[in-house]
Design an enzyme around this catalytic site. Structure first.
Site, PDB file in Angstrom:
ATOM      1  N   HIS A  31      -3.897   6.204   3.571  1.00 17.99           N
ATOM      2  CA  HIS A  31      -4.605   5.026   3.062  1.00 17.99           C
ATOM      3  C   HIS A  31      -4.062   3.727   3.641  1.00 17.99           C
ATOM      4  CE1 HIS A  31      -5.672   1.872   0.107  1.00 17.99           C
ATOM      5  NE2 HIS A  31      -6.741   2.593  -0.119  1.00 17.99           N
ATOM      6  N   ASP A  41       0.838  -1.199   0.000  1.00 15.20           N
ATOM      7  CA  ASP A  41       0.000   0.000   0.000  1.00 15.20           C
ATOM      8  C   ASP A  41       0.873   1.248   0.000  1.00 15.20           C
ATOM      9  OD1 ASP A  41      -2.360   1.793   0.713  1.00 15.20           O
ATOM     10  OD2 ASP A  41      -3.289  -0.171   0.973  1.00 15.20           O
ATOM     11  N   ASN A  81     -13.694   0.739  -7.237  1.00 13.33           N
ATOM     12  CA  ASN A  81     -14.784   1.642  -6.878  1.00 13.33           C
ATOM     13  C   ASN A  81     -15.405   2.305  -8.106  1.00 13.33           C
ATOM     14  OD1 ASN A  81     -14.018   1.122  -4.181  1.00 13.33           O
ATOM     15  ND2 ASN A  81     -12.551   2.802  -4.231  1.00 13.33           N
ATOM     16  N   SER A 111     -11.272  -0.903  -0.792  1.00 17.32           N
ATOM     17  CA  SER A 111     -10.011  -1.005  -0.049  1.00 17.32           C
ATOM     18  C   SER A 111     -10.268  -1.431   1.385  1.00 17.32           C
ATOM     19  CB  SER A 111      -9.287   0.346  -0.048  1.00 17.32           C
ATOM     20  OG  SER A 111      -8.711   0.633  -1.281  1.00 17.32           O
TER      21      SER A 111
END
Length: 412
Positions: free
Chosen positions: A106, A72, A201, A268
């Site tokens: 994130h 990530d 998404n 996520s």
């Protein structure tokens, strides 16, 4: 912007989104978010903990002995939720700092959703005794990055995670396929790793297939809300294997991590929760392989229609680890056969055994079924995400042993 082998990408980093819909771009995180002081208790916003019966599951398993690699934006180990939870990882971002520097928030949010301690009212991870190993990869827009380096070295990060002691690899990002990325995923599968990735998404933005979720060795994860519907932003297609809560959740507002924000959403976060659920099950069954853990997760997934056919919106259904942990349900089947490809993959059960199985209490707590997901032809129809039920007959997909074969031939 490029991916792995230099191919151009139409996607920005797969981010959690705010409100009903936002796509990719990091700036979308700042739209319509209400900040909360980091010291404020955000756990009431984690609405799924009650329906998933987390407190009861933690009496059986807390994920201790399981390590999750988080590929990530980096993971900050100094947050209240992650103190003592993060092991040394590796940086592939070619930016200032290392894998513990998260310029967006994130990766840190994803890690907290998996293994956060909840200290001081911070985010409570689903597997609070699991450990996190961060592998930072570069994203476009982060200060210090060379322009056009989106997803650079993601393949190298996955290979490093495959060579680590981590049993699970969480990849809450996505984009188009690339040969180097696909080869890295294959390598990790051969190493016996259990891989989860956000499905994307972009349901209303072209719904382009997302990778690494699109690779046959990876379980793609869709998102759902507490309003009994699959999230309208959640991408759909044959890459979706399971679904999990992924809407109206707390998370870090930005890379400064001064405040949590409300009403975040995205696949996520759903992927992170599935990784946490897998950690709970694997800690309770340390001799199982990745194939067996995933097979049980599929076996116990919830869909109120009870169908075995793969749904393009929710896969086999909502992940429900409590059915295994509290009720002993789920058939692990053949340790060497992948439930995704129906092919032999990974090392033997003995070599894949997690190194530690500490921290588990004995006893099974009988509990009623609470979580179901129904598929629908339209994502705007009621999907029964959390409809209460009197029994489990309608909610469980029964797949005996390794007798199911859903071959996902999606490698490009």
């Amino acid at each position: 912007m490029t991916l792995g082998d230099g191919r151009p990408t139409r996607f920005a980093w797969r981010r959690f989104v705010s409100g009903a819909m936002a796509v990719g771009a990091l700036a979308a995180l700042q739209v319509g978010l209400a900040p909360d002081a980091a010291a404020q208790d955000v756990q009431p916003q984690q609405w799924y903990l009650g329906p998933m019966q987390a407190e009861k599951m933690w009496k059986v398993s807390t994920g201790k002995g399981i390590t999750v690699a988080v590929v990530d934006t980096g993971v900050d180990p100094s947050t209240q939720s992650l103190k003592g939870q993060v092991l040394p990882g590796k940086d592939f971002a070619n930016a200032s700092g290392d894998e513990t520097k998260d310029d967006t928030g994130h990766g840190t949010t994803v890690a907290e959703m998996i293994a956060g301690t909840g200290e001081g009212g911070s985010i409570q991870g689903l597997a609070p005794d699991a450990k996190i190993v961060p592998y930072r990869v570069g994203i476009d827009g982060v200060k210090g990055r060379a322009k056009g380096a989106l997803f650079s070295h993601a393949d190298k990060a996955i290979r490093a995670a495959a060579d680590s002691d981590a049993q699970i690899i969480n990849m809450s990002f996505g984009g188009p396929p690339g040969s180097e990325l696909g080869e890295a995923v294959e390598y990790a599968a051969k190493k016996g790793k259990l891989m989860f990735s956000s499905a994307g998404n972009e349901a209303k933005e072209g719904n382009l297939q997302s990778y690494p979720a699109g690779y046959p060795e990876v379980a793609g994860i869709a998102a759902g809300a507490r309003n009994n519907k699959v999230s309208k932003f959640s991408s759909y297609g044959d890459e979706v294997t399971l679904a999990a809560p992924g809407e109206d959740l707390p998370g870090w507002c930005d890379g400064k991590r001064a405040h949590y924000c409300q009403n975040l959403g995205g696949t996520s976060l759903a992927s992170a929760l599935v990784s946490g659920a897998a950690a709970l099950i694997w800690a309770e069954h340390p001799k199982w392989t990745a194939n067996q853990v995933l097979r049980v997760m599929i076996d116990t997934a919830g869909r109120s229609d009870g169908k075995k056919k793969l749904s393009k919106y929710i896969g086999y259904g909502a992940v429900r680890p409590r059915l295994n942990l509290l009720e002993g349900k789920g058939d692990p089947g053949d340790p060497e056969i992948s439930p995704l490809t129906n092919e032999k993959t990974g090392p033997s059960a003995a070599s894949a055994e997690p190194k530690s199985s500490d921290g588990k209490n004995s006893g099974k707590d009988d509990a009623p079924d609470k979580v179901e997901v129904a598929d629908s032809k339209s994502q705007e129809e009621d999907s029964g995400w959390l409809l209460p039920a009197g029994g489990i007959a309608a909610g469980v997909i029964v797949l005996a042993g390794c007798g199911f074969a859903v071959v996902r031939l999606r490698r490009n």
